[in-house]
Scaffold this motif. Structure first.
Motif, mmCIF file in Angstrom:
data_model
loop_
_atom_site.group_PDB
_atom_site.id
_atom_site.type_symbol
_atom_site.label_atom_id
_atom_site.label_comp_id
_atom_site.label_asym_id
_atom_site.label_seq_id
_atom_site.Cartn_x
_atom_site.Cartn_y
_atom_site.Cartn_z
ATOM 1 N N TYR A 221 0.853 -1.199 0.000
ATOM 2 C CA TYR A 221 0.000 0.000 0.000
ATOM 3 C C TYR A 221 0.879 1.235 0.000
ATOM 4 N N CYS A 222 0.258 2.354 -0.358
ATOM 5 C CA CYS A 222 0.792 3.691 -0.137
ATOM 6 C C CYS A 222 -0.387 4.571 0.287
ATOM 7 N N GLY A 223 -0.155 5.488 1.221
ATOM 8 C CA GLY A 223 -1.249 6.330 1.685
ATOM 9 C C GLY A 223 -0.754 7.590 2.347
ATOM 10 N N LEU A 224 -1.714 8.494 2.599
ATOM 11 C CA LEU A 224 -1.450 9.739 3.307
ATOM 12 C C LEU A 224 -2.238 9.708 4.616
ATOM 13 N N TRP A 225 -1.601 10.106 5.719
ATOM 14 C CA TRP A 225 -2.226 10.096 7.033
ATOM 15 C C TRP A 225 -1.946 11.401 7.762
ATOM 16 N N SER A 226 -2.902 11.682 8.716
ATOM 17 C CA SER A 226 -2.657 12.813 9.605
ATOM 18 C C SER A 226 -1.568 12.456 10.607
ATOM 19 N N ASP A 227 -1.437 11.193 10.833
ATOM 20 C CA ASP A 227 -0.510 10.698 11.831
ATOM 21 C C ASP A 227 -0.298 9.217 11.529
ATOM 22 N N PHE A 228 0.580 8.587 12.257
ATOM 23 C CA PHE A 228 0.733 7.148 12.078
ATOM 24 C C PHE A 228 -0.580 6.451 12.422
ATOM 25 N N GLU A 229 -0.930 5.488 11.628
ATOM 26 C CA GLU A 229 -2.195 4.780 11.838
ATOM 27 C C GLU A 229 -2.246 4.156 13.229
ATOM 28 N N LEU A 230 -1.102 3.613 13.659
ATOM 29 C CA LEU A 230 -1.060 2.989 14.986
ATOM 30 C C LEU A 230 -1.166 4.024 16.101
ATOM 31 N N ASN A 231 -0.974 5.312 15.793
ATOM 32 C CA ASN A 231 -1.124 6.375 16.781
ATOM 33 C C ASN A 231 -2.508 7.033 16.675
ATOM 34 N N SER A 232 -3.489 6.283 16.157
ATOM 35 C CA SER A 232 -4.869 6.776 15.966
ATOM 36 C C SER A 232 -4.952 7.863 14.908
ATOM 37 N N GLY A 233 -4.001 7.824 13.972
ATOM 38 C CA GLY A 233 -4.062 8.774 12.869
ATOM 39 C C GLY A 233 -5.208 8.427 11.933
ATOM 40 N N TRP A 234 -5.696 9.413 11.183
ATOM 41 C CA TRP A 234 -6.795 9.178 10.271
ATOM 42 C C TRP A 234 -6.313 9.327 8.838
ATOM 43 N N SER A 235 -6.903 8.509 7.979
ATOM 44 C CA SER A 235 -6.447 8.410 6.598
ATOM 45 C C SER A 235 -6.998 9.537 5.746
ATOM 46 N N LEU A 236 -6.105 10.116 4.892
ATOM 47 C CA LEU A 236 -6.508 11.130 3.930
ATOM 48 C C LEU A 236 -6.657 10.533 2.536
#
Length: 588
Positions: A221-236
């Protein structure tokens, strides 16, 4: 009393059994609002909430602005539809989650650049400088995207670098830093996480290592996040399409160049040539030579000790080895270098010393250990009786002066144009030439023969001088020039001369057709002076076929007795005569 949880109990006075009486709580599962108890399951009188086991269940941030206290529970809201954070805020976490080897994380840009940014909704941040969720702050939705996405494809080899390219990574609001992350899964199940904080063109690269597993690799995968997913970041933005590429062992094609297409008699130069999946390391080129064909080249690089290029001075097989820039090794097949600098050798078969014919068979052969015999040059010269030798000439054959034949009939009369060759001596030699162009050289001739046409002949024509009271040897040539075998009767006319083989003045000699034989006669003079020695030969098959030759023999005084007087000489002759008579009696 807790307004959120019913902690009061009926004291026996204020409580009633009327379920519509809300004056006090009679169960711990009741909820309280403005000093009024509500039974478990009742709705809130003014909020969209329900009593559930003593707790009003509702969004604690319902209607709350970023930074306002949460409803029912202690904490700070991150917006009207957000979450309640008991820690007093909604700070986004830039710290990367840990990975467990053999997984690894590779950074393009590790600087988060937004310490203190607060989340104010599922995809929003506080608009108040994006540094805190202050009361009254309005949240702004964060968006992120890219303009192009190029995954790795094809085949890679150790030492090569694969790239994941995301061009035009952008986010809004631009002051908020977003995270780009891609994940590659290797055939052994281990992962590589590629991360980058920020916008713009993002290039994730990785050089394939010699220790990496071979096979199919997957870009998961490749993606953009507000934060790391494991740190409760949300996907853009997120693309979980699997893209695969191959990782194989580097392939090197190693060859040895410079081998001559045909045999040559000068040194050749061998070079190692390399073409590979990666660039070849020219400093690694090595060689190994063999005197015979090894069949295959060894695959042990350390056994190759000769640098490239290398001069090849003889017939050899050359193996080459090389490495690419990743250290992968490659080996050539054996290459034959047809170099032969050694001349061949050849020789004519020995002819009989004498012959009664003017045509005779020449036979020759030669050897060459490397390139092989190409052809032979046959040379001859001749010497007339009592004359100098002629110049050397080449015999011309149907295929030229350098022939592939190994025998021929030499016609002496045709070659010289001389009809009478009696007493002529002919000399012959062969000079071989090999396929590399090496030419044999000689200072001498291989064989010779002397033509003898008469039945009997003394080998020398000049006066023969002998010393008084000493034996001398005279050579006599006898020839049977007939096409049939014959017995030749020989006789000598002097009592001072006898045949060495018989000790007599006569002998019969059995001879083959066209055979020439050399006999020896012993001369033992008993007196000073000169006499004519005649040798006669007669055919037994045809008595009319006869021949003779004569030789003048001169008897001289021994050089060590130059002063002999007449008496001494007579005494010496008498003693010699007695010795001779005794010698004759002993022979009889």
């Amino acid at each position: 009393m807790n307004e959120n949880v019913a902690e009061r109990q009926c004291d026996g006075y204020a409580c009633t059994n009327d379920p519509s009486d809300k004056a006090c709580c009679d169960q711990t599962s009741d909820c309280v609002w403005n000093n009024v108890c509500y039974n478990d399951g009742d709705g809130h009188p003014s909020l969209a909430a329900t009593c559930n086991n003593g707790i009003w269940e509702a969004n604690p941030c319902m209607g709350k602005q970023c930074g306002e206290p949460c409803l029912f529970i202690s904490g700070i809201c991150d917006g009207p539809d957000g979450n309640c954070y008991s820690g007093g805020g909604c700070l986004l976490d830039c710290s990367p989650p840990s990975v467990t080897p053999p997984d690894q994380r590779i950074w393009a840009n590790q600087n988060c650049g937004r310490t203190g940014s607060y989340k104010c909704g599922p995809t929003s941040v506080c608009s108040n400088s994006y540094t805190s969720c202050t009361t009254g702050g309005t949240s702004t939705q964060v968006t992120g995207s890219w303009s192009s996405y190029t995954p790795p494809t094809g085949t890679y080899y150790p030492g090569q670098t694969m790239h994941i390219t995301l061009n035009g990574v952008s986010n809004s609001p631009s002051a908020f830093t977003i995270l780009t992350e891609c994940r590659i899964v290797k055939p052994d199940g281990s992962s590589i996480y590629f991360d980058n904080w920020g916008s713009g063109n993002v290039d994730f690269s990785y050089q394939i290592q010699p220790t990496d597993p071979l096979g199919v690799w997957t870009l998961d995968y490749c993606g953009l996040w507000s934060d790391f997913e494991l740190n409760s970041g949300w996907s853009l933005r997120f693309d979980n399409t699997d893209y695969t590429f191959d990782v194989n062992q580097s392939q090197l094609t190693v060859t040895v160049t410079g081998a001559p297409p045909n045999w040559q008699n000068i040194d050749a130069t061998a070079n190692v040539s390399c073409v590979g999946s990666l660039d070849c390391d020219s400093s690694s080129y090595r060689m190994l030579t063999y005197d015979s064909d090894p069949g295959t080249c060894p695959s042990d690089y350390s056994s190759y000790t000769l640098p490239s290029p290398q001069a090849i001075p003889s017939h050899q097989w050359v193996c080459g080895a090389a490495k690419d820039n990743a250290g992968s090794e490659g080996f050539s097949n054996p290459t034959e270098f047809k170099v032969d600098t050694t001349p061949p050798s050849s020789k004519l078969k020995m002819l009989s010393t004498y012959t009664s014919q003017t045509s005779f068979n020449l036979t020759w052969n030669g050897t060459d250990d490397e390139s092989g015999i190409d052809c032979y040059v046959i040379q001859y010269k001749y010497q007339p009786p009592n004359q100098p030798e002629t110049s050397i000439k080449n015999i011309t054959f149907p295929d030229g002066e350098c022939t592939t034949q190994t025998q021929a009939i030499f016609d002496a009369e045709l070659a010289t144009g001389i009809p009478d060759l009696d007493g002529y001596t002919f000399y012959f030699r062969s000079l071989a030439k090999d396929n590399a162009g090496n030419q044999e050289t000689k200072n001498v001739f291989d064989t010779y023969t002397k033509i003898f046409m008469a039945m009997v002949k003394f080998e020398i024509d000049e006066t023969f001088q002998v010393t008084m009271a000493r034996t001398e040897i005279i050579k006599i040539l006898v020839s049977n020039s007939q096409l049939i075998a014959d017995t030749i009767h020989l006789s000598l006319n002097s009592p001072h001369v006898t045949f060495l083989d018989t000790g007599t003045q006569t002998m019969d000699l059995d001879m083959n057709p066209h055979e020439v034989r050399a006999l020896k006669a012993v001369v033992y003079p008993s007196s000073l002076g000169t006499f004519n020695l005649t040798a006669t030969a007669t055919s037994n098959v045809n008595p009319s076929l006869t021949g003779s030759d004569w030789l003048e023999v001169t008897v001289v005084t021994p050089p060590e007795f130059p002063g002999l007087n007449f008496f001494s000489l007579c005494l010496l002759l008498t003693i010699s005569a007695l010795i001779y008579l005794k010698f004759i009696q002993g022979e009889e």
